[in-house]
Structure formats: C-alpha cells, structure tokens
Design a protein around this motif. Structure first.
Motif, PDB file in Angstrom:
ATOM      1  N   PHE A   1       0.828  -1.208   0.000  1.00 49.13           N
ATOM      2  CA  PHE A   1       0.000   0.000   0.000  1.00 49.13           C
ATOM      3  C   PHE A   1       0.860   1.255   0.000  1.00 49.13           C
ATOM      4  CE2 PHE A   1       0.645  -1.125   4.461  1.00 49.13           C
ATOM      5  CZ  PHE A   1       0.865   0.082   5.107  1.00 49.13           C
ATOM      6  N   LYS A   2       0.246   2.347  -0.452  1.00 53.26           N
ATOM      7  CA  LYS A   2       0.881   3.659  -0.476  1.00 53.26           C
ATOM      8  C   LYS A   2       0.324   4.492   0.673  1.00 53.26           C
ATOM      9  CE  LYS A   2       1.339   7.788  -3.417  1.00 53.26           C
ATOM     10  NZ  LYS A   2       0.896   8.399  -4.706  1.00 53.26           N
ATOM     11  N   PHE A   3       1.220   5.121   1.409  1.00 56.34           N
ATOM     12  CA  PHE A   3       0.811   5.946   2.543  1.00 56.34           C
ATOM     13  C   PHE A   3       1.295   7.375   2.321  1.00 56.34           C
ATOM     14  CE2 PHE A   3       1.710   7.954   6.644  1.00 56.34           C
ATOM     15  CZ  PHE A   3       0.463   7.853   7.254  1.00 56.34           C
ATOM     16  N   SER A   4       0.405   8.329   2.500  1.00 54.28           N
ATOM     17  CA  SER A   4       0.741   9.752   2.388  1.00 54.28           C
ATOM     18  C   SER A   4       0.451  10.439   3.708  1.00 54.28           C
ATOM     19  CB  SER A   4      -0.082  10.417   1.273  1.00 54.28           C
ATOM     20  OG  SER A   4       0.122   9.773   0.038  1.00 54.28           O
ATOM     21  N   GLY A   5       1.366  11.304   4.143  1.00 60.91           N
ATOM     22  CA  GLY A   5       1.197  12.005   5.417  1.00 60.91           C
ATOM     23  C   GLY A   5       2.071  13.243   5.485  1.00 60.91           C
ATOM     24  N   ASP A   6       2.399  13.666   6.684  1.00 61.90           N
ATOM     25  CA  ASP A   6       3.172  14.883   6.906  1.00 61.90           C
ATOM     26  C   ASP A   6       4.648  14.542   7.125  1.00 61.90           C
ATOM     27  OD1 ASP A   6       0.849  16.421   6.798  1.00 61.90           O
ATOM     28  OD2 ASP A   6       0.454  16.127   8.942  1.00 61.90           O
ATOM     29  N   VAL A   7       5.512  15.198   6.373  1.00 65.25           N
ATOM     30  CA  VAL A   7       6.949  14.989   6.515  1.00 65.25           C
ATOM     31  C   VAL A   7       7.375  15.324   7.941  1.00 65.25           C
ATOM     32  CG1 VAL A   7       9.234  15.743   5.737  1.00 65.25           C
ATOM     33  CG2 VAL A   7       7.382  15.423   4.079  1.00 65.25           C
ATOM     34  N   GLY A   8       8.195  14.459   8.514  1.00 65.38           N
ATOM     35  CA  GLY A   8       8.696  14.675   9.867  1.00 65.38           C
ATOM     36  C   GLY A   8       7.835  14.082  10.958  1.00 65.38           C
ATOM     37  N   LYS A   9       6.644  13.634  10.616  1.00 67.51           N
ATOM     38  CA  LYS A   9       5.752  13.041  11.620  1.00 67.51           C
ATOM     39  C   LYS A   9       5.932  11.526  11.639  1.00 67.51           C
ATOM     40  CE  LYS A   9       1.653  14.754  12.292  1.00 67.51           C
ATOM     41  NZ  LYS A   9       0.203  15.104  12.169  1.00 67.51           N
ATOM     42  N   SER A  10       5.884  10.955  12.833  1.00 60.75           N
ATOM     43  CA  SER A  10       5.995   9.511  12.996  1.00 60.75           C
ATOM     44  C   SER A  10       4.600   8.888  13.008  1.00 60.75           C
ATOM     45  CB  SER A  10       6.723   9.174  14.296  1.00 60.75           C
ATOM     46  OG  SER A  10       6.815   7.770  14.461  1.00 60.75           O
ATOM     47  N   TYR A  11       4.445   7.800  12.267  1.00 56.12           N
ATOM     48  CA  TYR A  11       3.163   7.102  12.172  1.00 56.12           C
ATOM     49  C   TYR A  11       3.342   5.645  12.597  1.00 56.12           C
ATOM     50  CZ  TYR A  11       1.596  11.127   9.429  1.00 56.12           C
ATOM     51  OH  TYR A  11       1.275  12.393   9.006  1.00 56.12           O
ATOM     52  N   GLY A  12       2.362   5.145  13.311  1.00 56.51           N
ATOM     53  CA  GLY A  12       2.387   3.753  13.746  1.00 56.51           C
ATOM     54  C   GLY A  12       1.327   2.934  13.023  1.00 56.51           C
ATOM     55  N   PHE A  13       1.669   1.704  12.652  1.00 60.37           N
ATOM     56  CA  PHE A  13       0.780   0.833  11.885  1.00 60.37           C
ATOM     57  C   PHE A  13       0.640  -0.511  12.590  1.00 60.37           C
ATOM     58  CE2 PHE A  13       3.060   3.689   9.098  1.00 60.37           C
ATOM     59  CZ  PHE A  13       2.079   4.208   8.263  1.00 60.37           C
TER      60      PHE A  13
END
Length: 376
Positions: A41-53
C-alpha cells in the motif's frame, strides 16, 4: 493522511485510524480463496511526523510463523527498498512505525515485481537473437501466459524454469530475471557454452492474475497452482494446464521451480526423493547441483530446508514432484526467504531483489557443469 491500494498488486484494508500512532489495518484474502499474507500500500502524510501501523489480522494469516523476526519493506521511489523494524506482538499483531522523510511512501510484504516490469522483461528479451517470445495460453482473467524460449530448440537438452506460481513470492520473478539476463548476455562465456548444448524454456510469471490482484498464493479462480499439476483444467488452472501440455511436447531434462518461503530465513532447494522413479542417478545429480551452487554463491545452503519426503510418498500435485516423475529428470523447487538470509544478514535490506537476481544468474553454473549428465 491517506492510504491507497488502487494499483497493481495493492492489498490492504483500513480498519481505523487516529491519524498518527494507531493506524489499524488488515490484509485482504486472496481472490476466491482463504489464503492471505501479501500486502502492498501507499501511505501519504506529513513529513517529519511519525506514524504507527498495526496489521491486526496477522495472527490469522496463512503463515503466522512468517511474522517472527520479519521486517516490513518500504520505499520512497519504488526503486530502492529498505527494511522497517517490525514486531509481532503477543503473536497476534504485526506492528511497525516510521517517520516520514518525504510526503508519501510504499510499504509491502516484499519488494514488488510489477506486471508492467514483467511486460517490459518479455518485450526486451525478445529483442535478443537468442530469444523467442511465445504466448502459450490465456489466464483466467484473460492475460497472456508468457514463455521465453532461449536458445535453439533443436538442442538435445531441454531445461525448464518456472517462477511465481505463488504470486506474492515476487523474489521468484526477480530471480528469473537474473537467470534470463545472464542467458542473453552474449559476452558471458558460460551462458554461451551452455546454450550450445541446451535450450531454456522460461515462464517468468506463472500467475500474472494473482500478481496483479495482490494475492499471496492463488490465481483468479482461487487455485493454488502448485497443487494442480496432476489434473489441471482450463477453467480452474489454465496456467498449469498450458505449461504442462507444452512440457509433454518438448520433454524436460532439468526443471527449476522458483519460490519464496515465508518462515525459513534461508535459500534452499527441495528435491524429488519421494517420487516413485527416484534413482541413484537423480540423487547424484541433486547432490552435485547443490555442491556447485554452494561453491559459487554462499547465499545458498543445504543444512536448513523442508523435511524430505519418504520414498514413494511425494505429493505429485506439486510441480517439481510431477515433473520429476513424468520425465525422470533433475527437478528442484528453489526457495528464497521473505525475511533475510540468516547466514549472511543485511539489516538495511534483508533478502532483496538484488540478491534474488544474482542468485538467478548463478543458477546457470551448476546447470553448465551438469548439462552433459542430464537425461537424454
């Protein structure tokens, strides 16, 4: 934040999200089948932010042991794929996190091999004077089943190579590409000498429908192709039906079926010791093949692998067993890891497309050494 799977081999479902540290996902099942494990999958978000999956149904996937010591692969440019530290928590959920360095990133179970790249491989290969492209049938979804014939078909020795019966095992097609690349290299003395004695029949992707649909193990009809070799049908498993039909026309002197294993962190082969016709000659060929491959490529080993079949008890619905029995020839299933090679680990990439490609090239070494000993 956005998650998208509307592309070749895309597979994931979003369960819930708080937009940052708790994005809950699940792997979708194969088409018309209960197998599941492949995701992309492709994930788009904010540069510099950490995301948990979290892959919340990891415990319900087909090969739960495959999540142990496994790290997700990721890429910003879809060219270079690296590993992201992952944890199979309480043997239930696969968790990983990542701080975005760019606006979007792709995550996958293993480095994808796209249908577009497959088509490019076929079209580019046929430009060589050594290669013919043949469409030997259509898949359930109506895609072409592509065969590359490399060398002169009048040569005595017929060597068959199939890859990616299980579509999520993308390392298999990367490996096939390496083998094809070396066979078509007119400056490679070994491949030129091998083609003086043998012709290769290569099916780089046996399961193009499952590959495009984002399946792990099944074709569009839900069939596990590597359990269809005794009685394939045009309706359920045309991919096996057409390949088997042509094998019976050409004959087979050696066969390699390329795969990936979810659980075992090694490169290894499974032979044909369980088929009724197994002989000392075939055993000797198997042992020589493995010794030569270990000598030229340390990624390969013969200590860890599958348990050997008892004499006469091989499953003849499996490709390498059916071919071994039908043609009384050298026949191997070659397995590569989804994780890493535990003997030669690479923390940055784990097992990768590059190593699969190089393994494919070195497969020619034992075939060259043994070609004169293969069945006439």
């Amino acid at each position: 934040m956005n998650i998208n799977t509307s592309f070749d081999s895309g597979n994931i479902e979003v369960i819930s999200s708080d937009n940052t540290h708790n994005i809950q996902l699940q792997v979708r099942t194969d088409s018309n089948s209960e197998f599941k494990q492949w995701f992309h999958f492709k994930f788009s978000g904010d540069v510099g932010k950490s995301y948990g999956f979290e892959l919340t149904n990891a415990k319900d996937c087909s090969y739960v042991e495959g999540w142990q010591n496994y790290n997700v692969v990721a890429s910003y440019d879809r060219q270079y794929w690296f590993r992201v530290d992952s944890e199979f928590t309480d043997e239930k959920t696969l968790k990983f996190s990542h701080t975005l360095e760019q606006d979007s990133i792709y995550f996958a179970y293993f480095e994808p091999y796209s249908y577009e790249r497959h088509q490019n491989l076929i079209q580019a290969s046929q430009l060589s004077g050594l290669c013919q492209h043949k469409v030997i049938g259509q898949t359930v979804d109506g895609r072409d089943l592509d065969l590359l014939v490399i060398g002169d078909e009048t040569k005595d020795k017929k060597i068959w190579v199939t890859a990616r019966q299980h579509p999520g095992e993308t390392m298999a097609e990367w490996c096939a590409e390496g083998l094809i690349d070396r066979l078509l290299d007119s400056d490679d003395a070994l491949s030129r000498s091998l083609l003086d004695k043998a012709v290769f029949y290569v099916v780089p992707n046996m399961n193009v429908d499952g590959s495009y649909r984002g399946n792990l193990r099944s074709n569009a009809a839900g069939a596990n192709l590597n359990r269809e070799w005794q009685n394939p049908t045009v309706e359920k498993s045309p991919e096996v039906f057409y390949v088997r039909q042509l094998m019976q026309k050409t004959g087979v002197d050696a066969f390699l079926d390329l795969h990936g294993d979810e659980a075992l962190p090694y490169v290894f082969v499974a032979g044909s010791e369980g088929v009724p016709s197994y002989s000392d000659k075939i055993k000797s060929l198997e042992e020589e093949f493995k010794a030569i491959l270990m000598a030229v490529n340390p990624d390969f080993q013969d200590e860890y692998g599958y348990d050997k079949d008892e004499p006469g008890k091989a499953n003849l619905t499996v490709a390498n067993a059916w071919v071994a029995e039908e043609f009384n020839c050298l026949s191997f299933t070659l397995e590569m890891p989804f994780k890493d090679n535990a003997n030669l680990p690479n923390k940055e990439t784990g097992w990768s497309s590059e190593r699969s490609f190089l393994l494919g090239q070195t497969l020619l070494n034992p075939l060259y050494q043994l070609v004169d000993k293969l069945r006439s």
